[in-house]
Design a protein around this motif. Sequence first.
Motif, PDB file in Angstrom:
ATOM      1  N   PHE A 471      -3.932  -3.353 -10.278  1.00  0.00           N
ATOM      2  CA  PHE A 471      -4.886  -3.339  -9.170  1.00  0.00           C
ATOM      3  C   PHE A 471      -4.229  -2.661  -7.976  1.00  0.00           C
ATOM      4  N   ARG A 472      -5.029  -1.945  -7.232  1.00  0.00           N
ATOM      5  CA  ARG A 472      -4.566  -1.359  -5.987  1.00  0.00           C
ATOM      6  C   ARG A 472      -5.752  -1.258  -5.044  1.00  0.00           C
ATOM      7  N   ALA A 473      -5.599  -1.824  -3.834  1.00  0.00           N
ATOM      8  CA  ALA A 473      -6.666  -1.791  -2.823  1.00  0.00           C
ATOM      9  C   ALA A 473      -7.981  -2.312  -3.387  1.00  0.00           C
ATOM     10  N   GLY A 474      -7.897  -3.389  -4.180  1.00  0.00           N
ATOM     11  CA  GLY A 474      -9.098  -4.020  -4.685  1.00  0.00           C
ATOM     12  C   GLY A 474      -9.756  -3.341  -5.859  1.00  0.00           C
ATOM     13  N   ARG A 475      -9.089  -2.374  -6.457  1.00  0.00           N
ATOM     14  CA  ARG A 475      -9.673  -1.661  -7.600  1.00  0.00           C
ATOM     15  C   ARG A 475      -8.713  -1.675  -8.785  1.00  0.00           C
ATOM     16  N   CYS A 476      -9.279  -1.646  -9.964  1.00  0.00           N
ATOM     17  CA  CYS A 476      -8.494  -1.518 -11.185  1.00  0.00           C
ATOM     18  C   CYS A 476      -8.193  -0.031 -11.377  1.00  0.00           C
ATOM     19  N   VAL A 477      -6.925   0.344 -11.232  1.00  0.00           N
ATOM     20  CA  VAL A 477      -6.572   1.769 -11.270  1.00  0.00           C
ATOM     21  C   VAL A 477      -5.904   2.171 -12.583  1.00  0.00           C
ATOM     22  N   ARG A 478      -5.464   1.186 -13.374  1.00  0.00           N
ATOM     23  CA  ARG A 478      -4.784   1.543 -14.616  1.00  0.00           C
ATOM     24  C   ARG A 478      -4.870   0.366 -15.579  1.00  0.00           C
ATOM     25  N   HIS A 479      -5.075   0.665 -16.864  1.00  0.00           N
ATOM     26  CA  HIS A 479      -5.154  -0.373 -17.897  1.00  0.00           C
ATOM     27  C   HIS A 479      -4.704   0.238 -19.212  1.00  0.00           C
ATOM     28  N   GLY A 480      -3.727  -0.403 -19.849  1.00  0.00           N
ATOM     29  CA  GLY A 480      -3.244   0.132 -21.106  1.00  0.00           C
ATOM     30  C   GLY A 480      -2.053  -0.647 -21.620  1.00  0.00           C
ATOM     31  N   PRO A 481      -1.360  -0.124 -22.623  1.00  0.00           N
ATOM     32  CA  PRO A 481      -0.146  -0.787 -23.110  1.00  0.00           C
ATOM     33  C   PRO A 481       0.846  -1.019 -21.976  1.00  0.00           C
ATOM     34  N   THR A 482       1.550  -2.117 -22.044  1.00  0.00           N
ATOM     35  CA  THR A 482       2.415  -2.535 -20.943  1.00  0.00           C
ATOM     36  C   THR A 482       3.387  -1.450 -20.503  1.00  0.00           C
ATOM     37  N   GLU A 483       4.095  -0.846 -21.434  1.00  0.00           N
ATOM     38  CA  GLU A 483       5.109   0.132 -21.054  1.00  0.00           C
ATOM     39  C   GLU A 483       4.487   1.352 -20.372  1.00  0.00           C
ATOM     40  N   GLU A 484       3.291   1.741 -20.777  1.00  0.00           N
ATOM     41  CA  GLU A 484       2.631   2.888 -20.131  1.00  0.00           C
ATOM     42  C   GLU A 484       2.288   2.573 -18.680  1.00  0.00           C
ATOM     43  N   VAL A 485       1.761   1.370 -18.441  1.00  0.00           N
ATOM     44  CA  VAL A 485       1.394   0.991 -17.077  1.00  0.00           C
ATOM     45  C   VAL A 485       2.637   0.794 -16.219  1.00  0.00           C
ATOM     46  N   LEU A 486       3.671   0.160 -16.776  1.00  0.00           N
ATOM     47  CA  LEU A 486       4.891  -0.063 -16.011  1.00  0.00           C
ATOM     48  C   LEU A 486       5.600   1.237 -15.677  1.00  0.00           C
ATOM     49  N   GLY A 487       5.399   2.281 -16.486  1.00  0.00           N
ATOM     50  CA  GLY A 487       6.073   3.550 -16.255  1.00  0.00           C
ATOM     51  C   GLY A 487       5.799   4.140 -14.891  1.00  0.00           C
ATOM     52  N   SER A 488       4.600   3.886 -14.347  1.00  0.00           N
ATOM     53  CA  SER A 488       4.272   4.438 -13.023  1.00  0.00           C
ATOM     54  C   SER A 488       3.977   3.346 -12.006  1.00  0.00           C
ATOM     55  N   TYR A 489       4.269   2.079 -12.368  1.00  0.00           N
ATOM     56  CA  TYR A 489       3.898   0.976 -11.481  1.00  0.00           C
ATOM     57  C   TYR A 489       4.655   1.008 -10.159  1.00  0.00           C
ATOM     58  N   GLY A 490       5.978   1.166 -10.210  1.00  0.00           N
ATOM     59  CA  GLY A 490       6.770   1.158  -8.978  1.00  0.00           C
ATOM     60  C   GLY A 490       6.323   2.227  -8.007  1.00  0.00           C
ATOM     61  N   GLU A 491       6.041   3.421  -8.534  1.00  0.00           N
ATOM     62  CA  GLU A 491       5.569   4.512  -7.694  1.00  0.00           C
ATOM     63  C   GLU A 491       4.223   4.163  -7.047  1.00  0.00           C
ATOM     64  N   GLY A 492       3.352   3.513  -7.847  1.00  0.00           N
ATOM     65  CA  GLY A 492       2.039   3.149  -7.313  1.00  0.00           C
ATOM     66  C   GLY A 492       2.125   2.131  -6.212  1.00  0.00           C
ATOM     67  N   VAL A 493       2.984   1.123  -6.377  1.00  0.00           N
ATOM     68  CA  VAL A 493       3.138   0.105  -5.346  1.00  0.00           C
ATOM     69  C   VAL A 493       3.698   0.728  -4.067  1.00  0.00           C
ATOM     70  N   ALA A 494       4.686   1.596  -4.203  1.00  0.00           N
ATOM     71  CA  ALA A 494       5.276   2.231  -3.024  1.00  0.00           C
ATOM     72  C   ALA A 494       4.248   3.067  -2.294  1.00  0.00           C
ATOM     73  N   THR A 495       3.402   3.784  -3.045  1.00  0.00           N
ATOM     74  CA  THR A 495       2.362   4.626  -2.442  1.00  0.00           C
ATOM     75  C   THR A 495       1.365   3.763  -1.702  1.00  0.00           C
ATOM     76  N   ALA A 496       0.923   2.671  -2.359  1.00  0.00           N
ATOM     77  CA  ALA A 496      -0.044   1.773  -1.729  1.00  0.00           C
ATOM     78  C   ALA A 496       0.522   1.162  -0.459  1.00  0.00           C
ATOM     79  N   ARG A 497       1.814   0.812  -0.483  1.00  0.00           N
ATOM     80  CA  ARG A 497       2.437   0.201   0.678  1.00  0.00           C
ATOM     81  C   ARG A 497       2.506   1.206   1.828  1.00  0.00           C
ATOM     82  N   THR A 498       2.788   2.469   1.523  1.00  0.00           N
ATOM     83  CA  THR A 498       2.863   3.492   2.546  1.00  0.00           C
ATOM     84  C   THR A 498       1.509   3.726   3.199  1.00  0.00           C
ATOM     85  N   MET A 499       0.458   3.628   2.411  1.00  0.00           N
ATOM     86  CA  MET A 499      -0.896   3.906   2.904  1.00  0.00           C
ATOM     87  C   MET A 499      -1.420   2.800   3.822  1.00  0.00           C
ATOM     88  N   ARG A 500      -0.842   1.583   3.713  1.00  0.00           N
ATOM     89  CA  ARG A 500      -1.401   0.453   4.469  1.00  0.00           C
ATOM     90  C   ARG A 500      -0.864   0.401   5.888  1.00  0.00           C
TER      91      ARG A 500
END
Length: 500
Positions: A471-500
């Motif tokens: 989830f990011r900003a109240g939306r489901c942005v990615r859904h799939g096998p765990t390793e695929e989602v975790l592969g870009s998770y840290g980058e997504g959290v950092a991006t979301a944090r920068t935008m807020r």
Amino acid sequence: MLDQVGLTVEPGTVVAVIGPSGSGKTTLGLAALGASREPVRLSGRVLLEGSDLLALAPAARRPVRAGRAAHLPQHPESVLDPVRRVKGVLKEVAALGHEGRAARRAAASQALAAAGLDRSLVRRRFPHQLSGGQQQRLALASALATGAGLLVLDEPTSGLDPVLARALARTVRSLADDGAGVLLLSHDLPTVRRTADRVVVLQHGRVVESGPAGEILAPDGPERHRATRSLLAAEHRARSSRVPAAANTPDSRQSGGVETRDIAVRRRSAAPLAGPVSLRFPAGSRTALLGPSGSGKTTFARVLAGLTPPTSGQVRLDGKPLPARIDRRGTAQRRAVQYVHQSSADSFERHRPVLRQLADTARLLRGVDGEEATEEARNFAASLGLESDDLSRTPERLSGGQLQRCALVRALTARPALLVCDEVTSALDTATRELVLDALPRLLAPAGTALLLISHDVPAVRWVAEEAVEFRAGRCVRHGPTEEVLGSYGEGVATARTMR
């Protein structure tokens, strides 16, 4: 309980206390402020800037502590006023250490910034309108607003995403570098490594080891106490990639289970969930829900449990709609979705022994007789490392980690179709966390229970989940096998944090 514990927190230093759940860390943190919970009775001396707090009457200790010492408790909701907005409370707290309206306003704003909160986002909100991670940071801001020289921080990173946890570690280190003394009580060894000058290892209320942080936490350091070795070994195992075993055969997971269809929540009383969110949790599946603090994860969990009605969309059980409100769900429907809250302490009655409360679930939701329900609760508790003596106590006599596991036991005894676990490892030491993560799939398997694990703990997600949702900003942005989602998770959290 504590036994002959002595330590010194000098200005400009961070002293971290680590140890297993129930070892006495929270009791020690309160004792450093000259405070205790029933039935603890303090003896010895507690010196704060030369004043012996225990030599004073309890009513006289508070004015001595005011503006000199501040406390972030393990359960932040205990210090948040549910009927007052953030802005007014922070200014009132700031008055303990600052004179004049301008100074108090500036101190409140600086405390929010140091805690990683956007002032414009939270200042007019009530605590219940914030996510669990935001409440944690608000409680931290309340502690920082006084400008106290001693900070006692009990599990300050619980409920925080990895980016915020690292930012908080920098804040704690900066506060010490500016002259504050910090007593850090934590299971979060990465945060301890980033902040601590000295480490104290506590077990069964005794100090079993202490010394410079680099020596105590070094992977190849000198011979250490077995409690320290256990914590470090569990941390090392947690870092290792682990592919969870299949929860069930594919054929057994195609029918039944819980699903959401186009769920959205747009209410001021909840973190926004813009949606629409459509997810399936088939019988036996194991799914993780990731995302930055405030992204709507807990709101979604509350919708599943019937605690927050959605603005639009439906929750369905075995293809049939579930009533949106829990008070309109029948017994079988309430049993079907069990939600383990992030703040477990609030979900227990204060004056009843824990075991009775755990047995109530099977008795009331499944019609199991009292003796059988009690035995079932004992068995689940033993699987999660809880002792019989723990269960005979009332909730206020248990540690945060013990209460967290008790809440998990209570949900398991319902044998639900879906178990929703919201940050259920946040108050656990590394060894206990490992035990719980190993036990969960085994305990869920007999009933074919699906698991939704809401967590910022990436190793725990990797350990347990087959699929992940971000989830990011109240939306489901990615859904799939765990390793695929975790592969870009840290980058997504950092991006979301920068935008807020």
